[in-house]
Design a protein around this motif. Structure first.
Motif: not given
Length: 232
Positions: A138-145, A147-154
């Motif tokens: 997710a941090a790599e995605l943010e570095s690419l600009g 932001e519309d993502y989320f980590v599945v943790n259910n």
């Protein structure tokens, strides 16, 4: 007795003489002289010059006190705290309902809502080995600009996957995948959405510090929920 009779006769004679000698006091009414009609002349009122009235003398002007200028009382201005925009993503419909109720209770302005109820196609990065690995992705995605993502943790089948959006048609999902690859994302894939995963995304605008603190506490109680700051 004769002398008494004589005395009475003399008294009556004296009274009679006195009454005759008094002048007549009856008022005499003197008639006014008759007005002759041929001597009466009607005068036109417009030809009469009115008598000049005395010119009123101007009175000395009394001293007028100047009106005091009202003073403006400064109003205390309460500085508003910084406001931010947030993206709140929850992985299930049940959590989405909880999130909606909490947002209404806090009076938070919701700019946009994206629900997966009608979505059929999912764009995502497959599950990572651990939750920390998923957060690094997710941090790599943010570095690419991105932001519309989320980590599945259910705790379900897709634990530690990174969701990049759900779409109602495959064409829309493929367009999203192409955009991600143009931005440098290589591990994203497209598949039919699993019914066990029905995420909802809320974009929140003008969130105060107090509201953000309350949302952070609520988000921490929803497993897999993700609350992040985003551009307004």
């Amino acid at each position: 007795m004769k002398w008494l009779v004589v005395l009475l006769v003399l008294a009556n004679a004296a009274f009679f003489a006195y009454d005759r000698l008094q002048p007549d006091t009856t008022p005499v009414v003197v008639a006014s002289p008759e007005i002759k009609a041929e001597q009466v002349r009607i005068v036109d009122a417009s030809t009469i010059t009115p008598a000049a009235l005395p010119t009123p003398q101007p009175q000395a002007a009394s001293a007028v006190e100047p009106t005091p200028t009202p003073t403006t009382v400064p109003t205390a201005v309460v500085a508003a705290g910084p406001r931010v925009c947030l993206r709140w993503i929850v992985p299930s419909a049940e959590q989405a309902e909880i999130a909606s109720n909490r947002l209404r209770a806090l009076g938070v302005t919701v700019q946009a809502v994206q629900s997966a109820e009608q979505a059929k196609v999912w764009v995502y990065i497959p599950p990572q080995q651990t939750l920390d690995d998923a957060k690094k992705k997710a941090a790599e995605l943010e570095s690419l600009g991105i932001e519309d993502y989320f980590v599945v943790n259910n705790g379900g089948r897709w634990q530690n996957a990174v969701s990049l959006g759900v779409y109602s048609t495959r064409d829309a999902a493929e367009r999203r995948l192409t955009m991600l690859r143009d931005q440098g994302v290589r591990s994203a894939v497209v598949r039919e959405r699993d019914d066990t995963l029905r995420p909802a995304s809320f974009v929140l605008r003008d969130v105060t510090e107090a509201q953000r603190a309350a949302l952070t506490r609520t988000s921490g109680q929803l497993r897999g929920a993700q609350l992040d700051e985003t551009k307004c």
